[in-house]
Design an enzyme around this catalytic site. Structure first.
Site, short mmCIF file in Angstrom:
data_model
loop_
_atom_site.label_atom_id
_atom_site.label_comp_id
_atom_site.label_asym_id
_atom_site.label_seq_id
_atom_site.Cartn_x
_atom_site.Cartn_y
_atom_site.Cartn_z
N GLU A 66 0.84 -1.20 0.00
CA GLU A 66 0.00 0.00 0.00
C GLU A 66 0.87 1.25 0.00
O GLU A 66 0.77 2.10 -0.88
CB GLU A 66 -0.89 -0.03 1.24
CG GLU A 66 -1.65 1.25 1.55
CD GLU A 66 -2.21 1.21 2.96
OE1 GLU A 66 -3.42 1.00 3.11
OE2 GLU A 66 -1.42 1.39 3.91
N ASP A 259 -9.92 1.63 6.26
CA ASP A 259 -9.91 1.42 4.82
C ASP A 259 -11.04 2.19 4.14
O ASP A 259 -10.86 2.78 3.08
CB ASP A 259 -10.09 -0.08 4.49
CG ASP A 259 -8.78 -0.82 4.37
OD1 ASP A 259 -7.76 -0.34 4.91
OD2 ASP A 259 -8.77 -1.90 3.74
#
Length: 376
Positions: A66, A259
């Protein structure tokens, strides 16, 4: 409905709508980037040896696909090939899987020395790697492997949808029947914040020719998925969701959490670049209204997608403000510019949990300034 920047080459600048000058905006972008990458106390970027570097998840003391792919996207947007190449070489050296069922994928977490904490991949890393690499190819041209950026990007996307054919026991990252990205390759459910239809529109132009129809269908499917997974009243998305859009309980009871904050940002960028689905605008309008009418700025909790709070503070309050503001690229409601103003006045997060908040902060800053651009 107006066309997005992919067609017009004109990127909306919401800071300018507030009367903020180009010079002020440019200064803030430069200072923010320099703090995140070079400030001795607040940086999250660290160099390793002569030719590598990594983005540190300061809350978990590791490097993740990420963050590595985020760092590469940041670097290509601000034209820092040196940083991009360091991050990419670290990723290829320490994260890339050369064999087994994950061959062609990247281990989602490694130590700062490069030791794998996990063998499995996280699909949001792969999609950002691929998009950043395509942009790098356009900005700087392809070099020798592994800096043949477009070749590397197409290889990543090939594995993402053909892994079962390319690696024994492997699973693709996208479900072939519904074109939804999966939470991890082995799971029959998704993460709404992974859905990036604006990236898939470009993958449909840049990937292997035989896969271009798949990516176009994935873009359309992801817009549909955002509609069915976000709550009709609050606009909140769950962190994890079944393929029918219902929340999936995985690690904790709450649903709108870390998220999920990215969904508003993703809808905003999709609107800025392509603006193909105005039904998504209402999601951001509802989300902004929920927070503006029910909470004080920055005093956020973990929630169900119905907006019911838990006795658990949000771990990333700066990220909520940043992403809700970036959602204003799609929003039409009365709170649209107030969120942009609040974000402009918001400083970077400091301390142990700064990594995630500040990554999203920088992306949202670029988006709202009209400086998060397509390079083709």
């Amino acid at each position: 409905m107006s066309k997005g920047a992919y067609y017009t080459k004109e990127y909306p600048n919401l800071f300018a709508e507030l009367g903020i000058s180009h010079k002020q905006i440019e200064k803030k972008i430069t200072e923010t980037f320099n703090t995140m990458f070079f400030d001795p106390k607040e940086r999250i970027y660290f160099e390793m040896g002569e030719d590598m570097g990594y983005m540190l998840d300061t809350g978990n003391n590791d490097a993740r696909t990420e963050g590595m792919s985020y760092g590469m996207m940041m670097a290509v947007q601000v034209d820092r090939k040196d940083i991009f190449d360091r991050l990419w070489l670290f990723s290829k050296t320490y994260m890339y899987q050369k064999e087994g069922k994950h061959q062609g994928y990247f281990a989602w977490s490694v130590t700062t020395e490069g030791k794998k904490n996990s063998e499995g991949p996280a699909p949001d890393g792969e999609e950002y790697f691929a998009m950043a690499l395509f942009f790098a190819s356009s900005r700087w041209g392809d070099g020798l492997p592994p800096f043949d950026y477009s070749v590397q990007a197409r290889d990543i996307l090939r594995h993402c949808i053909h892994q079962s054919e390319l690696a024994e026991g492997g699973e693709p990252m996208w479900d072939a029947s519904n074109h939804y990205i999966k939470f991890v390759p082995e799971t029959p459910f998704s993460d709404p914040s992974y859905h990036l239809p604006h990236f898939y529109e470009l993958f449909a132009l840049l990937s292997d020719e035989q896969d271009r129809t798949f990516w176009q269908e994935a873009a359309e499917a992801s817009r549909k998925y955002l509609r069915i997974s976000c709550d009709k009243n609050t606009g909140m998305a769950p962190e994890y969701a079944e393929f029918d859009g219902t929340p999936k309980k995985l690690f904790r009871d709450w649903q709108f959490y870390s998220d999920a904050y990215r969904v508003a940002m993703n809808i905003g960028l999709d609107a800025a670049w392509f603006n193909k689905d105005e039904s998504l605008w209402k999601i951001v309008d509802n989300l902004q209204a929920f927070f503006s009418e029910n909470t004080a700025l920055g005093e956020y909790k973990a929630y169900t997608i119905k907006g019911e709070p838990f006795d658990e503070p949000a771990m990333h309050p700066v990220a909520i403000i940043a992403t809700n503001a970036a959602g204003s690229l799609a929003a039409t409601g009365k709170y649209r510019l107030q969120w942009v103003r609040d974000f402009w006045e918001l400083p970077l997060r400091q301390g142990e949990r700064r990594y995630y908040d500040n990554c999203l902060y920088f992306f949202c800053l670029l988006m709202l300034a009209g400086e998060y651009k397509i390079y083709m």
